[in-house]
Enzyme design. Sequence first.
Site, mmCIF file in Angstrom:
data_model
loop_
_atom_site.group_PDB
_atom_site.id
_atom_site.type_symbol
_atom_site.label_atom_id
_atom_site.label_comp_id
_atom_site.label_asym_id
_atom_site.label_seq_id
_atom_site.Cartn_x
_atom_site.Cartn_y
_atom_site.Cartn_z
ATOM 1 N N ASP A 67 45.482 79.745 44.653
ATOM 2 C CA ASP A 67 45.855 79.443 43.272
ATOM 3 C C ASP A 67 45.700 80.646 42.352
ATOM 4 O OD1 ASP A 67 43.098 79.444 43.485
ATOM 5 O OD2 ASP A 67 42.829 77.363 42.920
ATOM 6 N N ASP A 136 35.265 67.499 40.125
ATOM 7 C CA ASP A 136 36.086 66.284 40.084
ATOM 8 C C ASP A 136 36.818 66.058 41.415
ATOM 9 O OD1 ASP A 136 37.931 68.316 40.009
ATOM 10 O OD2 ASP A 136 38.886 67.709 38.121
ATOM 11 N N HIS A 138 38.610 68.416 43.022
ATOM 12 C CA HIS A 138 39.834 69.207 43.222
ATOM 13 C C HIS A 138 39.677 70.227 44.336
ATOM 14 C CE1 HIS A 138 38.295 72.070 39.932
ATOM 15 N NE2 HIS A 138 38.563 72.900 40.913
ATOM 16 N N GLU A 143 44.327 68.741 41.005
ATOM 17 C CA GLU A 143 43.438 67.909 40.193
ATOM 18 C C GLU A 143 43.649 66.420 40.505
ATOM 19 O OE1 GLU A 143 41.025 69.018 38.535
ATOM 20 O OE2 GLU A 143 41.519 70.554 37.056
HETATM 21 C C1 GLP Z 1 38.016 76.612 40.926
HETATM 22 C C2 GLP Z 1 38.948 77.000 42.074
HETATM 23 C C3 GLP Z 1 38.686 76.184 43.324
HETATM 24 C C4 GLP Z 1 37.192 76.136 43.596
HETATM 25 C C5 GLP Z 1 36.497 75.421 42.460
HETATM 26 C C6 GLP Z 1 34.999 75.295 42.657
HETATM 27 O O1 GLP Z 1 38.556 75.680 40.078
HETATM 28 N N1 GLP Z 1 40.335 76.875 41.724
HETATM 29 O O2 GLP Z 1 39.399 76.760 44.404
HETATM 30 O O3 GLP Z 1 36.939 75.473 44.802
HETATM 31 O O4 GLP Z 1 36.734 76.163 41.268
HETATM 32 O O5 GLP Z 1 34.383 76.510 42.364
HETATM 33 P P1 GLP Z 1 32.887 76.868 42.665
HETATM 34 O O6 GLP Z 1 32.841 77.201 44.108
HETATM 35 O O7 GLP Z 1 32.607 78.060 41.805
HETATM 36 O O8 GLP Z 1 32.081 75.681 42.320
#
Ligand code: GLP
Length: 241
Positions: A67, A136, A138, A143
């Site tokens: 992404d 959430d 995702h 989402e």
């Molecule tokens: C972001 C990314 C995801 C990631 C998520 C959780 O929104 N787009 O790919 O898994 O955050 O991030 P973290 O690992 O910092 O909790």
Amino acid sequence: MRIIRAKDYADMSRKAANIIRAQVTMKPDSVLGLATGGSPEGIYKELVAAYNNGDVDFSEITSINLDEYKGMPRENEQSYWYFMHDHFFNHVNVRPQKINVPDGTNLNSEEECARYDQLIEAKGGIDLQLLGIGFDGHIGFNEPADTFTLGTHCVDLEESTIEANKRYFEKKEDVPRQAYTMGIKAIMQAKKVVMVVSGSGKADIVRQAFFGPVTPQVPASILQMHPDFTLIGDEEAFSKI
Ligand code: GLP
């Protein structure tokens, strides 16, 4: 679903990095689906160390990132392009022409998403997809929604996602409201999926996503149906399962 219990973040990172190293050793031209966020940072550190020790060679791999924020230029420190270079690509021998991240500066969503889907198809899909999980549920930036979206698409980020990601920005208002994300189809068609989860903050969503019903309201829950899904978590993240 295979569950690997790690002691802590460092142990989780080592275990996940070992799987990626094995993948690249067994198939040097692997297509790796890569992820950003705090969860995989330790994995990239491990992989850079392994590369420096001569234990792994990334010269043949193709990377396809999940992404990118819409509107975000590559050189912006908050871009996922920047994150990946800063944490991984700049320190190993991945070939620059084999690095793929959605182009946040292409504001034509339809065009950019179609380009990315064609690219994934042209590479023959993903061999190993690395994932984190949002609070959430995702994955990438898929989402919660009424249906799973199959292809790469432009999403409006949830308030909780903006809240979680604001730690990387000077102020919350700077967090982009939209992003491009790979869809559920490319993730589910990956030959292997590895997710890392760490910390007590993720304990509730881990229980919901992997021990609750499969629903687009918790996008990661679809992974219960993946034939080769490995969940690696530390004690805190697994404290409610
Ligand atoms: C972001 C990314 C995801 C990631 C998520 C959780 O929104 N787009 O790919 O898994 O955050 O991030 P973290 O690992 O910092 O909790």
